[in-house]
Motif scaffolding. Sequence first.
Motif, mmCIF file in Angstrom:
data_model
loop_
_atom_site.group_PDB
_atom_site.id
_atom_site.type_symbol
_atom_site.label_atom_id
_atom_site.label_comp_id
_atom_site.label_asym_id
_atom_site.label_seq_id
_atom_site.Cartn_x
_atom_site.Cartn_y
_atom_site.Cartn_z
ATOM 1 N N PRO A 79 -4.180 -23.292 7.927
ATOM 2 C CA PRO A 79 -4.102 -22.086 8.761
ATOM 3 C C PRO A 79 -2.690 -21.709 9.175
ATOM 4 N N ALA A 80 -1.818 -22.680 9.378
ATOM 5 C CA ALA A 80 -0.455 -22.382 9.823
ATOM 6 C C ALA A 80 0.387 -21.750 8.734
ATOM 7 N N SER A 81 -0.104 -21.752 7.459
ATOM 8 C CA SER A 81 0.700 -21.222 6.359
ATOM 9 C C SER A 81 0.494 -19.734 6.131
ATOM 10 N N SER A 82 -0.277 -19.077 6.974
ATOM 11 C CA SER A 82 -0.399 -17.622 6.867
ATOM 12 C C SER A 82 0.985 -16.999 6.981
ATOM 13 N N PRO A 83 1.452 -16.233 5.984
ATOM 14 C CA PRO A 83 2.827 -15.695 6.041
ATOM 15 C C PRO A 83 3.076 -14.854 7.283
ATOM 16 N N PHE A 84 2.091 -14.065 7.684
ATOM 17 C CA PHE A 84 2.264 -13.204 8.849
ATOM 18 C C PHE A 84 2.525 -14.054 10.096
ATOM 19 N N LEU A 136 5.484 0.666 9.031
ATOM 20 C CA LEU A 136 6.562 1.611 8.732
ATOM 21 C C LEU A 136 7.257 1.253 7.418
ATOM 22 N N ALA A 137 7.515 -0.045 7.210
ATOM 23 C CA ALA A 137 8.160 -0.467 5.966
ATOM 24 C C ALA A 137 7.266 -0.187 4.762
ATOM 25 N N ALA A 138 5.970 -0.426 4.928
ATOM 26 C CA ALA A 138 5.041 -0.177 3.831
ATOM 27 C C ALA A 138 4.946 1.307 3.514
ATOM 28 N N THR A 195 8.038 -7.458 -2.732
ATOM 29 C CA THR A 195 8.613 -8.755 -3.103
ATOM 30 C C THR A 195 9.522 -9.284 -2.003
ATOM 31 N N ALA A 196 10.322 -8.385 -1.412
ATOM 32 C CA ALA A 196 11.202 -8.803 -0.321
ATOM 33 C C ALA A 196 10.401 -9.323 0.861
ATOM 34 N N LEU A 197 9.314 -8.617 1.210
ATOM 35 C CA LEU A 197 8.462 -9.095 2.301
ATOM 36 C C LEU A 197 7.822 -10.431 1.930
ATOM 37 N N GLY A 198 7.451 -10.565 0.652
ATOM 38 C CA GLY A 198 6.881 -11.828 0.207
ATOM 39 C C GLY A 198 7.862 -12.971 0.319
ATOM 40 N N LEU A 199 9.127 -12.718 -0.027
ATOM 41 C CA LEU A 199 10.147 -13.754 0.089
ATOM 42 C C LEU A 199 10.367 -14.141 1.548
ATOM 43 N N LEU A 200 10.263 -13.146 2.441
ATOM 44 C CA LEU A 200 10.384 -13.445 3.866
ATOM 45 C C LEU A 200 9.262 -14.388 4.304
ATOM 46 N N ALA A 231 -0.820 -10.580 -4.600
ATOM 47 C CA ALA A 231 -1.783 -9.518 -4.302
ATOM 48 C C ALA A 231 -1.076 -8.213 -3.984
ATOM 49 N N GLY A 232 0.020 -8.282 -3.227
ATOM 50 C CA GLY A 232 0.742 -7.068 -2.865
ATOM 51 C C GLY A 232 1.307 -6.344 -4.065
ATOM 52 N N VAL A 233 1.970 -7.083 -4.964
ATOM 53 C CA VAL A 233 2.554 -6.467 -6.159
ATOM 54 C C VAL A 233 1.462 -5.933 -7.080
ATOM 55 N N LEU A 234 0.401 -6.697 -7.273
ATOM 56 C CA LEU A 234 -0.691 -6.282 -8.157
ATOM 57 C C LEU A 234 -1.342 -4.996 -7.660
ATOM 58 N N VAL A 235 -1.632 -4.936 -6.364
ATOM 59 C CA VAL A 235 -2.280 -3.756 -5.811
ATOM 60 C C VAL A 235 -1.361 -2.539 -5.881
#
Length: 499
Positions: free
Chosen positions: A22-27, A68-70, A89-94, A119-123
């Motif tokens: 659970p702690a690995s959720s990027p958000f 806003l970024a999206a 990709t930048a958000l994913g790297l963050l 998932a973000g890039v694919l969508v």
Amino acid sequence: MGVVAVAAALGAGHLVAGVVSPASSPFLAVGNSAIALAPQWLVDFAKNAFGTADKPVLLAGMGVVLLLAAAAAGLASRERPRPGVLAVTALGLLGFAAVLFSPAFTPVDLLAPAASAGAGVLVLRRLHALALPAPRTGGGGVARRKVLLGTSAAIGFGALAAAGLGQVLGSRRSGSRDEVTAMLRRTGLSRRAPAIPAGAAFPETGTPFVTSNADFYRIDTALRIPTQTAADWSLRVHGMVDRELRLTFDDLLARPLVERTITMLCVSNEVGGDLISTANFVGVDLREILLEAGVAPGADQVLSTSSDRLWTAGTPVDVLLEPDRGALLAIGMNGEALPPEHGFPVRMVVPGLYGYVSATKWVTDLEVTTFDAKQAYWLQRGWGERGPIKTQSRIDFPRPFAATPAGQVTVAGLAWSQPVGISRVEIRLDQGPWTEAELAGEVSGDTWRMWRTTVDVAAGSHVVQVRATDANGVTQTDEIAPVVPDGATGQHSVVFTAG
């Protein structure tokens, strides 16, 4: 399309995190990094401005920034998908970086940010393909727009469902709590807390003597409550000790279990504040564990760490070794296992010290060390080293700016001075002479004590003020000090109107 792509990324990351860690959720990992890296002035501003809502405000603010970024990424990707792909990709790297540098990182934690970025890039690529102009005129453009809108809506709802499912899956990892509650109810205690006498609570205060688990104040840095079963829990005791100990939950249960009624207090409590509660805790004597490990000469701190590795507290060794202090590794609270938000399966409870130096929840590591060698979470941020609770008192009735009939008015409230106890409470009306209030029955020096009195008031506006004296005869100061670095001081007063 950018908003939907980022939503899909967040939902996928939260779902995978719920399955693996659970702690690995990027958000949430990014949020925890923001808390850890925030300068002290910003932390103080958030606490003063938002109080206990500071973490929801942080998450909401992060959500707005992502939205806003999206949206900007989506607008930039109308002609070609590259800008949006780069943004996602930048958000994913963050997210990767936040998870990778988390104190509790394990390699499996990277699955969540990987799923999120993928998932973000694919969508985004899929939606961009649907948004391309139709190769021919006619009704094809309208149909394509309908497909795009429908697909976007489906992905958006799917992202919400994935995030919700991830939350549920992560929460269910602590499913042994009911078993611990049942065990506590059938297990005999080696020592029970003295029964609370009927005269210990005054109804005029509006406060029960023992705070329910649901109403017990909660202050911590966790954006998501750590989840761990009792069977998976262990505690390492190490550092400046004669012998290192590794204890399991069953090891705790094999030791004598004691019950103590303890009032806990947050150092952020302002004069007259409500960040204070009382509960019956069940656990094992922490002093006995330290004696078994053997504290080496020169050690003056026990550095405790939570299971998510995001929180540390430094507790003075001499306090923990006091024979009558009663420090606990607590496993129960008010007749049941610790609630998840209050530290399940195990937390520290040390009477007489503010929580920031003593009350580590979800504790899994105790390092015997020195204050010079290691600095705990709040000590790094400019707070005091030892954190003894200061003698304070509070007026609960009348409420501020209340209107009451003229004549006899009841004034009532609470006072505390752990672990010494309260011997006297006085009030004064409109800067007149101090008069002694009636004290409720004392439970112990480790708990608050209720008081009440009546005053005769004429019609008009009035100010009532309170002060307490501890069992050693020391009266609380009227000097006003903020909560930083080691607790607020001053005497609480309330303005009310009689008519």
